[in-house]
Structures are given as structure tokens and as C-alpha cells.
Enzyme design. Structure first.
Site, short mmCIF file in Angstrom:
data_model
loop_
_atom_site.label_atom_id
_atom_site.label_comp_id
_atom_site.label_asym_id
_atom_site.label_seq_id
_atom_site.Cartn_x
_atom_site.Cartn_y
_atom_site.Cartn_z
N HIS A 85 -11.05 -7.07 17.32
CA HIS A 85 -10.60 -5.92 18.12
C HIS A 85 -9.08 -5.75 18.02
O HIS A 85 -8.59 -4.67 17.71
CB HIS A 85 -11.02 -6.16 19.57
N GLU A 86 -8.35 -6.83 18.29
CA GLU A 86 -6.88 -6.73 18.28
C GLU A 86 -6.35 -6.48 16.87
O GLU A 86 -5.33 -5.80 16.70
CB GLU A 86 -6.26 -7.98 18.89
N HIS B 33 -6.25 -2.83 16.31
CA HIS B 33 -5.01 -2.24 16.84
C HIS B 33 -3.84 -2.49 15.88
O HIS B 33 -3.06 -1.58 15.57
CB HIS B 33 -4.66 -2.86 18.19
N HIS C 82 -3.98 -0.53 12.71
CA HIS C 82 -3.67 0.86 13.04
C HIS C 82 -2.15 1.02 13.11
O HIS C 82 -1.57 1.95 12.53
CB HIS C 82 -4.32 1.21 14.37
#
Length: 601
Positions: free
Chosen positions: A392-393, A396, A399
């Protein structure tokens, strides 16, 4: 007496498991030098006041000076905040963070004249500026975004007052953070191995996944004993934070704090309202899943602390951090070789602070600024949930990496609204990878169970939080006192509606609002749910192995703030103004719920 298993001190953590902040500043001395330089630039910036109307070149000069100041200010802020987060009990970095927060407030106050002066320029004058100075075209989207909220910008004096008071107005959230991460002392509990462990928010999450009911119950009850003891203090901090939002919204002529928050990202309030309506429409699916959990666990009463333990017994999958790194790389290969290469860089270049230590900020996040690596903070435990957190991180951080690499500084960030989509797409890819590579029915059931729990936590739970967040803002706006009793009473009833009759609505869960840091953000949590819905569509497109669809997704990662969030997502393949993307997510939830029901008989 059994030896208590305690968290290590920061100095006891292996260097390779810590982030390397020397990639921001070589040392604290270099930070101080940059801090002083930024402070001087903030003072110097006032020289541009009154020049925006003097011509296109003067306007461009002032604009570039402002962006340069903000860029350097972000870098010193990131260094101080991350130094503080790695050990919030270290007074040196508490002081450093406080000093930077004060500088941010001072710089904001000195910059406050810029926006009102910009808005004094008529659209016709700005059009003439673009024609006279071609370089301004590089900033046109940014300027348009700033000027679209003309009706909500105050006078120069009022903006300066608000900016100067920003550190004071942040007191409530700062108090909560220090209290929650440093000052609250949690008792010792017993894990399923019979070991005495010091309870913390991170350890609590792991203990709730235990297959031993007595372990889950003790962790649940003892954690909430602490929060219940401080509920009146925590109600005061949260109420003050809500008042700040409502005060600002009213001052800026918005109908509500929700509208004010969403307007910053060009998101209509109907997106928020559609989420709440659609999730409530699909609450029977959650009730069905909770009922299945009660049936499989074969328990007379299902409690709130029973909603996280795996239905298949002992966790079928546990990972060391090294194993998790390899599985992450395999799961994300569908995104292409360059994406995987950047993930490898995150591991190899120490962009990640891995393990928990005494005083370390709880939870996980991806951070950094335009001129730093996209760092990640974790509090690693050897669980499947932590593997998902890592993926998940990294969503980020990748991105951020692509945005900062592909976009100039003025567009080198992205709105909060699209932020959770990249991270949740990664989670969906990992789920599919595990379902395809794990052939043991018991492991498949475990992964399906984890997916459904993740959906429950991301879509249902975050929308529940969103309803609570809107309610506390509405209550304050109506001048109804936000006492601990009022908030706990409402939250308790809300929790019962969400989880349904199959679960005991334990009295302790009424105080859950007191420990949720996201309530100190500004209408943030709903975006986890909308992001999960969009990620469902995007991950399905990526798994089709269509180069055009993969490129469209990577273009979304690279877009930054060069276009409005809804426009960026539409180009990536998702129309978030329509509830269809949410209904698709619930269809997948039901499909995987059926698969789990069949696997478990």
C-alpha cells in the site's frame, strides 16, 4: 515472572532497517543552515508585495520566488517531521519540529498578501500577461486553480492573520499526536505464546488477529481502558479541531466544512454523499459477512474484537520482511519493469523505516517532498496485513516518485483525492497474485478472508468514519457541545448499524473515535473508500495485460496536479462522478464472499 517483551530503543535498531535521512540533509547542521536560509527568504519575499499588477515579468518573478520558497520550506519540514516521527520522545527533535511549524506559520503570514493580490488581477489582465510573457504558460493550470476559489479568499489582512495563527490553530491535533504517540502508557498483556508484551497501537492490531479469544479480549479491553480514562481530554482536542474547520469554512463563505474541504480538490459534495448512500445500501453484505464470521468461529457471541482474527485458524501465511520484499516485487511485475526497478530502489536505498521502536510514531505512511526520496514509515510485524501495508505505502511512494520525476515543481504533487487510488490498486494486485499462486484451499480461504477484512476496513469502516466526521462537524455548526458522552453515544449507535445484529456492540467500542488520528485531518477518510472503488476497476484493467491500459494507469501516476483529479481519473479509465465504480467494488466483494462461503463449506 515472565520477561516482558519490550520495544527496542531507536539506537538499538539495525541501520539497514532505518530510513536514510542524509539524502535530505547530510546532518542536523546542514538542516540548520537551510532553515536559516529559508527564514531569510521568507523575510525577503515581502519585497514583492505590490508588484503583481506591474506587468507580466514582475508577476512571473514574484510567482517563481514564492514557489522556490515553498519548495525549500517543504524540505526542512520533511526532515524535522521525520526526525521527530522516528522517536517522538526525543526532545531535540520535538523542539526542531516545533521550530519548523513556527517558521511555516511565519512564512505563511508573510506570503498571505500574494493570493488576494493575485485575485485582484482580472481575468482579462491575466490573459494579457500570458500573451506578454510566454513562460507564464508553464504555470497557467496552477494559476487557474488558485483563482477558481476567488469567492472564498479573504482580504490581505485577514489572510495574514489566519496564516500567522496556523501553528496556534494546529494545537489540538499536535496535542493529540503527542498524547497518542508518546505520553499514553499502555499496560502489559499476554500474547498467544504466553509472553508478556507491552501494548501499543501497533501491537494491538497484531493481537486482534490472534486465534486465542482470551488474547483478543484482553488487548481490546486494556487498550480501551486507557482511552476511556482520557476520553474527556481527547474529546476536548477533537472538538477544538472541528471548531477550527467550521470557523474557517464560515469565514470563507462555504456552506459547510465538508464543502470547503472537498472544494480544494475540485470534488463536488455529491461524490461524498453518493459514497455514504451506496455503502449504506450495501450494508446487508457486511452483515452477511459478519454472520459468516460468527458461524465459522462457532462462538456463542461474536464481539468487536473477533472481527480481525483469521477464519481459517492459525495464520496460513506469515512473512519476514525479507520475504515480503520478494513477494512485493513479484506481485507488482504487472506494472512493468521500470515500476519494479523503482520499488527495488526503495528497498536498496533505505527509503523505508521498517521496525517499531520506543517513541516511534504509530501506523504507517508515505512521505517526503519534491526534492527528497518518497520515504515510508512502517511499524513492521511478520503478518499478511503488514505485507499489504508495505505494498500500500509503496503505491503512494511510486505515485510520488513518478509525479515528481515527470512534472515540474508546480505540478509535482497530487491531490489527496487520488492519493489512495494508487496504494489500493497495489493491494488489489497483491490479492490477485496470492489467489493465483497459492493453490492450497486453506491458504486461498485465508487470502479471501483477508481481502474481505480489508474491504470491510477500507470501504465500510472508513465510510463509517466519514459519517461520524460529518456528524461531529454538523453538531458543532449547530452549536451542540461535542462532549465525550455525546460522541461515544452517537458512535456506539453508528457502529451497531454498520455491523448488524450478529455482533455484540461492545461498550468499549463507543470510545473508538478517541484513538483515530484521521479525525484530525480534514475530511480525509472518505477517500480511502472512494479510492478502493476506483482501484477495483483499475486493477482489473491492469490484469488484462493490455499495454494501452497499463500506459493509461502509469500516465495517471505521472500526472500530478497538471489536471483536475476527476479529469485525471477519467483518462485512467474511471468516472468517479458515477456510483457505478462503487457498485463494481461491491460486486467483487460479494463474489469473493461467495467463494469463501464455498471454501469453508
Amino acid at each position: 515472572m515472565a520477561k516482558v517483551k519490550r520495544l527496542p530503543q531507536r539506537t538499538e535498531v539495525a541501520q539497514e532497517l532505518t530510513w536514510d535521512l542524509s539524502q535530505v540533509f547530510s546532518d542536523d547542521v546542514a538542516f540548520e543552515e537551510s532553515f536559516d536560509a529559508v527564514k531569510q527568504k521568507a523575510l525577503d519575499f515581502t519585497a514583492y508585495k505590490g508588484t503583481l499588477a506591474n506587468g507580466a515579468k514582475q508577476f512571473l518573478t514574484a510567482l517563481e520566488a514564492l514557489l522556490a520558497l515553498e519548495r525549500e520550506l517543504e524540505k526542512v519540514y520533511v526532515y524535522a517531521s521525520m526526525k521527530n516521527d522516528q522517536d517522538t520522545s526525543e526532545t531535540k527533535y520535538q523542539a526542531m519540529m516545533a521550530k519548523v511549524q513556527k517558521l511555516v506559520a511565519e512564512a505563511s503570514a508573510k506570503n498571505a498578501w500574494f493570493q488576494p493580490e493575485l485575485l485582484a488581477l482580472t481575468p482579462a489582465k491575466l490573459a494579457a500577461y500570458y500573451e506578454a510573457e510566454p513562460k507564464l504558460a508553464e504555470y497557467q493550470t496552477l494559476i487557474t486553480n488558485w483563482t477558481r476559489l476567488r469567492a472564498h479568499v479573504l482580504s490581505e489582512t485577514e489572510e495574514a492573520l489566519l496564516a500567522g495563527a496556523s501553528d496556534i490553530l494546529s494545537t489540538a491535533s499536535n496535542v493529540f499526536e503527542v498524547l497518542n504517540n508518546a505520553d499514553l502508557k499502555f499496560p502489559v498483556v499476554t500474547n498467544e505464546k504466553g509472553e508478556a508484551v507491552e501494548l501499543s497501537n501497533g501491537v494491538y492490531g497484531t493481537l486482534l488477529e490472534s486465534t486465542a479469544p482470551e488474547v483478543r479480549k484482553e488487548a481490546f479491553e486494556k487498550l480501551y481502558q486507557v482511552y476511556h480514562q482520557f476520553r474527556h481530554t481527547l474529546a476536548t482536542t477533537l472538538a477544538a479541531h472541528v471548531r477550527k474547520h467550521n470557523f474557517s469554512a464560515k469565514l470563507r463563505h462555504y456552506s459547510s466544512a465538508k464543502e470547503a474541504s472537498l472544494a480544494q480538490n475540485e470534488i463536488p459534495v455529491t461524490v461524498y454523499d453518493t459514497l455514504v448512500t451506496t455503502v449504506n445500501k450495501n450494508l446487508p453484505l457486511l452483515h452477511r459477512y459478519v454472520a459468516l464470521r460468527k458461524k465459522i468461529l462457532a462462538t456463542k457471541e461474536l464481539h468487536m474484537y473477533d472481527l480481525y482474527t483469521p477464519l481459517t485458524g492459525e495464520p496460513a501465511l506469515t512473512f519476514t520482511y525479507e520475504q515480503a520484499k520478494q513477494m512485493t516485487l513479484e506481485a507488482l511485475r504487472v506494472l512493468g519493469p521500470d515500476y519494479v526497478a523503482q520499488v527495488e530502489k526503495a528497498f536498496d536505498k533505505r527509503w523505508i523505516d521498517v521496525v517499531a521502536n520506543t517513541g516511534k510514531r504509530s501506523g504507517a505512511y508515505s512521505g517526503g517532498s519534491y526534492d527528497t526520496p518518497p520515504y515510508i514509515l512502517l511499524n513492521w510485524q511478520d503478518t499478511l496485513d503488514n505485507l499489504f501495508t508495505l505494498v500500500h505505502e509503496l503505491g503512494h511512494s511510486m505515485h510520488s516518485y513518478y509525479t515528481r520525476t515527470e512534472q515540474p515543481y508546480q505540478y509535482g504533487d497530487y491531490s489527496i483525492f487520488v492519493a489512495e487510488i494508487a496504494s489500493t490498486t497495489n493491494e488489489n494486485l497483491l490479492t490477485q497474485y496470492l489467489l493465483e499462486t497459492q493453490t492450497d484451499p486453506n491458504i486461498q480461504a485465508y487470502v479471501l478472508n483477508h481481502y474481505l477484512d480489508g474491504f470491510k476496513g477500507t470501504v465500510y469502516r472508513q465510510t463509517q468514519f466519514a459519517e461520524f466526521e460529518e456528524w461531529i462537524h454538523q453538531q458543532d455548526a449547530a452549536q451542540v457541545p461535542l462532549t465525550a458522552e455525546a460522541m461515544s453515544s452517537y458512535y456506539h449507535a453508528l457502529n451497531a448499524r454498520y455491523y448488524g445484529p450478529a455482533v455484540v456492540n461492545d461498550e468499549q467500542i463507543a470510545d473508538e473515535w478517541a484513538r483515530i488520528p484521521h479525525f484530525y485531518y480534514n475530511f480525509y477518510v472518505y477517500q480511502y473508500a472512494t479510492g478502493f472503488g476506483a482501484a477495483t476497476t483499475l486493477s482489473k484493467r491492469l490484469l488484462e495485460n493490455d499495454p494501452a491500459k497499463t500506459k493509461a494507469y502509469l500516465d495517471y501516476l505521472k500526472a500530478g496536479s497538471s489536471a483536475a483529479p476527476l479529469e485525471v481519473m477519467k483518462k485512467a479509465g474511471v468516472d468517479m462522478t458515477d456510483s457505478v465504480y462503487l457498485e463494481k467494488a461491491f460486486t467483487v466483494f460479494e463474489k469473493r464472499l461467495v467463494e469463501l462461503e464455498q471454501l469453508l463449506g
